[in-house]
Scaffold this motif. Structure first.
Motif, mmCIF file in Angstrom:
data_model
loop_
_atom_site.group_PDB
_atom_site.id
_atom_site.type_symbol
_atom_site.label_atom_id
_atom_site.label_comp_id
_atom_site.label_asym_id
_atom_site.label_seq_id
_atom_site.Cartn_x
_atom_site.Cartn_y
_atom_site.Cartn_z
ATOM 1 N N MET A 1 0.712 -0.982 -0.105
ATOM 2 C CA MET A 1 0.019 0.452 0.152
ATOM 3 C C MET A 1 0.817 1.421 -0.012
ATOM 4 O O MET A 1 0.064 2.658 1.094
ATOM 5 N N ALA A 2 2.245 1.418 -0.090
ATOM 6 C CA ALA A 2 3.027 2.534 -0.688
ATOM 7 C C ALA A 2 2.018 3.353 -1.619
ATOM 8 O O ALA A 2 1.717 3.064 -2.205
ATOM 9 N N CYS A 3 2.912 5.164 -1.161
ATOM 10 C CA CYS A 3 2.197 5.765 -1.970
ATOM 11 C C CYS A 3 3.034 6.801 -1.348
ATOM 12 O O CYS A 3 3.639 6.925 -0.296
ATOM 13 N N SER A 4 2.462 7.763 -2.259
ATOM 14 C CA SER A 4 3.217 9.064 -2.026
ATOM 15 C C SER A 4 2.397 9.673 -1.049
ATOM 16 O O SER A 4 1.193 10.694 -1.514
ATOM 17 N N SER A 5 2.857 10.306 0.327
ATOM 18 C CA SER A 5 1.056 10.455 0.663
ATOM 19 C C SER A 5 1.449 11.695 1.726
ATOM 20 O O SER A 5 2.836 12.136 2.111
ATOM 21 N N THR A 6 1.125 12.570 0.844
ATOM 22 C CA THR A 6 1.321 14.313 1.721
ATOM 23 C C THR A 6 -0.187 14.690 2.068
ATOM 24 O O THR A 6 -1.356 13.924 1.757
ATOM 25 N N GLU A 7 -0.502 14.995 2.546
ATOM 26 C CA GLU A 7 -2.287 15.738 3.491
ATOM 27 C C GLU A 7 -2.377 16.762 2.154
ATOM 28 O O GLU A 7 -2.618 17.375 1.603
ATOM 29 N N CYS B 1 0.285 7.025 7.028
ATOM 30 C CA CYS B 1 0.440 8.587 7.916
ATOM 31 C C CYS B 1 0.932 9.426 6.536
ATOM 32 O O CYS B 1 1.448 9.450 5.468
ATOM 33 N N ASP B 2 0.529 10.853 6.992
ATOM 34 C CA ASP B 2 0.769 12.190 6.367
ATOM 35 C C ASP B 2 2.508 11.727 5.742
ATOM 36 O O ASP B 2 2.523 12.679 4.503
ATOM 37 N N TYR B 3 3.086 11.326 6.519
ATOM 38 C CA TYR B 3 4.389 11.408 6.202
ATOM 39 C C TYR B 3 4.628 10.338 6.069
ATOM 40 O O TYR B 3 6.055 9.893 5.935
ATOM 41 N N ALA B 4 4.008 9.622 5.167
ATOM 42 C CA ALA B 4 5.124 8.456 4.748
ATOM 43 C C ALA B 4 5.070 8.374 3.884
ATOM 44 O O ALA B 4 6.916 7.431 3.700
ATOM 45 N N SER B 5 6.065 9.335 3.285
ATOM 46 C CA SER B 5 7.025 9.803 1.961
ATOM 47 C C SER B 5 8.485 9.969 2.483
ATOM 48 O O SER B 5 9.423 9.786 2.350
ATOM 49 N N ARG B 6 7.865 10.341 3.857
ATOM 50 C CA ARG B 6 8.988 10.691 4.639
ATOM 51 C C ARG B 6 10.247 8.774 6.111
ATOM 52 O O ARG B 6 10.903 9.209 5.982
ATOM 53 N N GLY B 7 9.271 8.768 5.452
ATOM 54 C CA GLY B 7 9.301 7.156 5.928
ATOM 55 C C GLY B 7 8.628 6.211 6.680
ATOM 56 O O GLY B 7 8.718 5.482 7.637
ATOM 57 N N CYS B 8 7.685 7.175 7.631
ATOM 58 C CA CYS B 8 6.423 6.501 8.020
ATOM 59 C C CYS B 8 5.938 5.461 8.270
ATOM 60 O O CYS B 8 5.278 5.434 6.972
ATOM 61 N N THR B 9 5.740 4.677 8.583
ATOM 62 C CA THR B 9 4.705 2.696 7.946
ATOM 63 C C THR B 9 3.678 2.745 9.418
ATOM 64 O O THR B 9 3.022 1.692 8.641
#
Length: 544
Positions: A1-7, A92-100
């Motif tokens: 489910m990886a995705c470029s997650s931004t708010e 998380c909104d910060y998934a793109s920064r490494g939060c899983t």
């Protein structure tokens, strides 16, 4: 489910959720999963709060689904929908920064507020690097170039860095002094390298700091070059900026899961969205298109067949019709441009001879639809770019001479349609194929594409049609090839294509030349597509 997650400002993107979300819980305005859902009073149509609020500001006070009278004050909260959405798990909104972390939607705000991957700025003087909150202490006390140091050598390095940074700031603010200062900067850099070498011999710990200094210098030089190029771009006039943009039509191409698109969509700047119109009669993957006499839009070939389709863009409702004649042979990944009353057909794959073509022909739209050969290029090419310059010249850029990406071409040709001959121009910065191109004034803007190492690019640069010099522009938000690109006024719009994961895209982004802007997303197309055709429609009428 990886995705470029931004708010997201509006709904949540589907790819952020742990499991697929039922389509009934998607906003019919932004097409994302509902965020702060609201519904109309009588028919219970549900939208994101931000989406319906924006809709009611710019449109009449009616529901976009049932047209009942509606205002922000009369919106209702759908309790059952809220209860369902609050128990969905989202990243998380910060998934793109490494939060899983995956958390319930109702707990997302609290998690984001305390997330260790929240970007924060280093508090050391002269350092404005953004790092994750959980790494802040380690960065400020161990990794930061600007942390306090006790040894003489580290202080010397910091002093040299400060001196160099001051020099780069001076160069950035006064481009006229660059040439005079180049030799002095080179001497200082040489001296710094010698000092760094001495520090390496005495302190192994300083080795890491020196490497970071080199990275910083490279980034600063890159930023300086970008500022120089952007400052040279002419700014658009107030009239250009305020002029209404022309609607964009995109048709055909390939969709996800191996499907072929016959659908046609139009982007309305006034309504801020994509609207489907009449579908084509045949499949057109890797076709070409052009507008003839400001009246007829033609789509030529694609999907191995000879079919030509046309649409009268001055008659509503818009409708595709099969042209009375066909091409002499099936072809795709070619280019066509209109010069006065002539249609020039360039390269592509010839399905009659089963090989790539090196022929430049005049396509005659007559009852028998003949192809009159004008010139043979030195190399066959498909997936290339072609733009009309002035009244009589066509610039042909890159492409590939086989299916192997290593056979991508860097060559550029200028075809003179009055003399029916080609001449070589200075090459592209690297071999490129399957990129988007548009003409802006006396330059061609090249967008994305694939190089000879099969790398998918987000690079953007301008090619000067007179000198062959290239100028870098800000990169696309996404890496993409096999995309469509058009320009309306000073605004470039790039649509669809494939990314480095070979995923077909429906995303759309735009950039305005000359005002030092950056790339921004436009609303996504209704269908993901690649190898499609796109044209700018005349601004004399509304199409949706």
């Amino acid at each position: 489910m990886a995705c470029s997650s931004t708010e997201e400002k509006y709904g949540y993107e589907d790819c952020r959720f742990e499991k697929d979300v039922d389509e009934n819980f998607h906003c019919s305005i932004c097409y994302n999963v509902l965020k702060e859902p609201r519904m109309c009073r009588n028919n219970e149509h549900v939208f994101c709060l931000a989406c319906i609020t924006q809709h009611l500001k710019v449109n009449s006070q009616t529901c976009p689904e049932c047209n009942e009278h509606l205002s922000v004050d009369t919106l209702r909260r759908p309790r059952l929908v809220n209860n369902y959405l609050s128990k969905l798990k989202i990243n998380c909104d910060y998934a793109s920064r490494g939060c899983t972390e995956f958390t319930y939607v109702e707990d997302l705000e609290n998690h984001v507020a305390s997330c260790g991957f929240t970007p924060v700025v280093c508090s050391n003087e002269n350092c404005d690097m953004k790092i994750n909150k959980q790494d802040k202490v380690h960065h400020e006390t161990v990794a930061c170039v600007y942390r306090k140091a006790n040894c003489h050598e580290c202080e010397q390095v910091q002093e040299d860095v400060g001196r160099l940074k001051g020099r780069f700031v001076k160069l950035e603010n006064n481009h006229d002094e660059i040439k005079r200062d180049q030799e002095e900067v080179k001497k200082e850099v040489k001296e710094v390298r010698k000092e760094v070498k001495d520090v390496k011999e005495n302190l192994s710990k300083v080795n890491k700091d020196v490497n970071e200094v080199k990275v910083m210098m490279s980034q600063m030089l890159e930023t300086l070059n970008m500022f120089e190029h952007l400052n040279k771009l002419p700014s658009p006039t107030v009239e250009m900026l305020n002029a209404p943009k022309e609607d964009i039509l995109i048709a055909g191409g390939g969709e996800r899961f191996g499907k072929t698109a016959k659908s046609t969509e139009i982007y309305s700047w006034e309504k801020g969205g994509w609207f489907e119109v009449s579908a084509t009669n045949n499949e057109h993957i890797g076709a070409s298109s052009f507008i003839y006499n400001d009246q007829q839009l033609f789509v030529v070939g694609g999907s191995e067949h000879k079919v030509i389709e046309t649409m009268n863009i001055n008659e509503l409702p818009l409708k595709w019709m099969k042209f009375s004649a066909e091409l002499p042979y099936g072809c795709d990944d070619h280019q066509t441009v209109v010069h006065q009353q002539s249609v020039i057909h360039i390269g592509g794959f010839n399905y009659h001879s089963r090989r790539r073509s090196n022929v430049i022909s005049e396509l005659q739209l007559t009852a028998d639809c003949t192809m009159k050969e004008l010139w043979q290029m030195a190399e066959p090419r498909e997936g290339h770019g072609a733009e009309l310059l002035g009244h009589d010249k066509v610039l042909i850029l890159g492409g590939e001479k086989s299916t192997n990406c290593k056979d991508a071409l860097e060559s550029v040709l200028e075809f003179d349609s009055t003399k029916n001959e080609c001449k070589k121009m200075p090459p592209l910065p690297q071999p490129l194929s399957r990129m988007g191109t548009v003409r802006w004034r006396d330059k061609v803007v090249v967008l994305g594409g694939r190089n000879e190492r099969n790398e998918i690019l987000s690079d953007v640069f301008m090619y000067d049609c007179k000198t062959g010099k290239t100028t870098p522009l800000p990169s696309l938000l996404e890496k993409r090839y096999q995309c469509c690109a058009v320009i309306t006024g000073n605004t470039i719009v790039v649509m669809g294509g494939k990314n480095e994961k070979e995923e077909i895209l429906n995303s759309v982004e735009c950039f305005t030349m000359g005002d030092h802007s950056t790339w921004e997303y436009l609303p996504a197309m209704n269908k993901a597509r690649h190898r499609a055709v796109a044209e700018v429609l005349p601004s004399t009428r509304k199409y949706v």
